[in-house]
Enzyme design. Structure first.
Site, PDB file in Angstrom:
ATOM      1  N   LYS A  53       0.844  -1.209   0.000  1.00 16.19           N
ATOM      2  CA  LYS A  53       0.000   0.000   0.000  1.00 16.19           C
ATOM      3  C   LYS A  53       0.877   1.257   0.000  1.00 16.19           C
ATOM      4  O   LYS A  53       0.590   2.217  -0.713  1.00 16.19           O
ATOM      5  CB  LYS A  53      -0.948  -0.014   1.211  1.00 16.19           C
ATOM      6  CG  LYS A  53      -2.057  -1.049   1.047  1.00 16.19           C
ATOM      7  CD  LYS A  53      -2.859  -1.293   2.316  1.00 16.19           C
ATOM      8  CE  LYS A  53      -3.816  -2.469   2.085  1.00 16.19           C
ATOM      9  NZ  LYS A  53      -4.578  -2.862   3.275  1.00 16.19           N
TER      10      LYS A  53
ATOM     11  N   GLN B 176      -4.753  -1.635   9.582  1.00 15.70           N
ATOM     12  CA  GLN B 176      -4.620  -2.945   8.935  1.00 15.70           C
ATOM     13  C   GLN B 176      -5.191  -4.044   9.838  1.00 15.70           C
ATOM     14  O   GLN B 176      -4.832  -4.144  11.008  1.00 15.70           O
ATOM     15  CB  GLN B 176      -3.141  -3.217   8.623  1.00 15.70           C
ATOM     16  CG  GLN B 176      -2.905  -4.498   7.849  1.00 15.70           C
ATOM     17  CD  GLN B 176      -3.492  -4.477   6.432  1.00 15.70           C
ATOM     18  OE1 GLN B 176      -3.432  -3.475   5.729  1.00 15.70           O
ATOM     19  NE2 GLN B 176      -4.082  -5.581   6.030  1.00 15.70           N
TER      20      GLN B 176
ATOM     21  N   ASP C 241     -11.020   2.524   3.798  1.00 13.46           N
ATOM     22  CA  ASP C 241     -11.250   1.084   3.672  1.00 13.46           C
ATOM     23  C   ASP C 241     -12.742   0.789   3.481  1.00 13.46           C
ATOM     24  O   ASP C 241     -13.120  -0.319   3.103  1.00 13.46           O
ATOM     25  CB  ASP C 241     -10.771   0.348   4.940  1.00 13.46           C
ATOM     26  CG  ASP C 241      -9.431  -0.354   4.731  1.00 13.46           C
ATOM     27  OD1 ASP C 241      -9.051  -0.565   3.566  1.00 13.46           O
ATOM     28  OD2 ASP C 241      -8.783  -0.699   5.741  1.00 13.46           O
TER      29      ASP C 241
END
Ligand code: NAP
Length: 292
Positions: free
Chosen positions: A52, A96, A119
């Site tokens: 990422k 995460q 997200d």
């Protein structure tokens, strides 16, 4: 049969994003800034976060990686989230997953300001998506839809079978496929579904997201079907240096010849996932939900 090349599509989209960012910056605008919070040293999470950060570089974004050891307390993590929510330089951030057992993941997701939730896991984004309002759509479902669009796969009026009902893949992709504009007739299957084979044989489009390697076999699909294989299970392999390889949910060799389109594993949905996160970050930088 046409192979849907997720890697090439993702590379192209990242170039498009980079061009747009260059234009924004040239015109005096702000470079989008993504922050990622990584807890512990889980191998998979380390790899995803590194990818990422790398994608941010390619897209011309600023990125910040915030690391904690796995003994970080829930309160410390929530305090950091609060700080990031109020940091004006940060347009979007992710925590995460998975998190260590002593931290309540849902609490963490809900602590993130939904306007920075790139997200797309916050219930407000999920709810807004389901009623068709502007929102951050979670990365894997968004990537699947983008692939179908870029390959001009007809979805309107088609029978789409989604195998899997998880909150991160099955449910949101089913919701998106039935939205106005995509207009598919959607059936969602799961581990309690009866007659799965018969249901799949009626499908024009199958999105397999169950995490069972080579589950979908040739006898389960009709000729001309479009297959999106989301599954990525690590299986042992003597052919790779790492000692494992990724396997999809579709028995590719026997199913592919019956398909009009199919995504491979690896190189199909996977590369699109990070690319969709980049798209969300660009949208966050442009203030998608600022006044919502
Ligand atoms: P998950 O949370 O484990 O959900 C799996 C779903 O499949 C569940 O709804 C389960 O039903 C259903 N299922 C399991 N066995 C089944 C069977 N025999 N027949 C029908 N349905 C069955 O998995 P996930 O997080 O959605 O991920 C699915 C796969 O996609 C995994 O391989 C994962 O690694 C992969 N994935 C890939 C990406 C990517 O970027 N490429 C991103 C996310 C996930 P129940 O609800 O009844 O248990």
């Amino acid at each position: 049969m046409q192979l849907i090349d997720g890697k090439a599509t993702a590379d192209k989209i990242k170039q498009e994003i980079a061009a747009e960012v260059a234009e924004i910056v040239k015109n005096g605008g702000k470079r989008p800034h993504l922050a990622a919070v990584l807890v512990g040293h889980d191998g998979g999470s380390e790899t995803y976060v590194a990818a990422k950060v790398k994608a941010c570089e390619v897209c011309g974004f600023k990125s910040t990686l915030i690391r904690y050891e796995s003994d970080v307390t829930e309160a410390q993590l929530l305090a950091k989230i609060d700080e990031l929510n109020h940091d004006e330089d940060i347009d979007g951030f992710i925590v995460q997953l998975p998190l260590p057992k002593h931290i309540d993941e849902q609490k963490v997701i809900e602590a993130i300001d939904y306007r920075k939730d790139v997200d797309g896991f916050h219930p407000l984004n999920v709810g807004r998506m389901s009623i068709g309002l502007p929102c951050f759509v979670s990365a894997t479902p968004a990537g699947i839809i983008e692939l179908l669009k870029r390959y001009n796969v007809e979805t309107s009026g088609k029978n789409c079978v989604v195998i899997g009902r998880s909150n991160i893949v099955g449910k949101p992709v089913a919701t998106l496929m039935m939205q106005k504009g995509l207009d598919a007739t959607v059936t969602v299957c799961h581990s309690r579904t009866k007659n799965l084979k018969e249901i799949c044989r009626q499908a024009d489009i199958i999105i397999a997201a169950l995490g069972k390697p080579e589950f979908l076999t040739a006898d389960m699909v009709k000729d001309g079907v479009v297959i999106v294989d989301v599954g990525t299970t690590r299986v042992p392999s003597t052919e790779t240096k790492s000692g494992f390889r990724l396997k999809g949910d579709v028995k590719f060799d026997e199913v592919a010849p019956k398909c009009s389109y199919i995504t491979p594993v690896p190189g199909g949905v996977g590369p699109m996932t990070i690319c969709s996160l980049m798209k969300n970050t660009l949208l966050a930088g442009k203030g998608l939900l600022k006044n919502c």
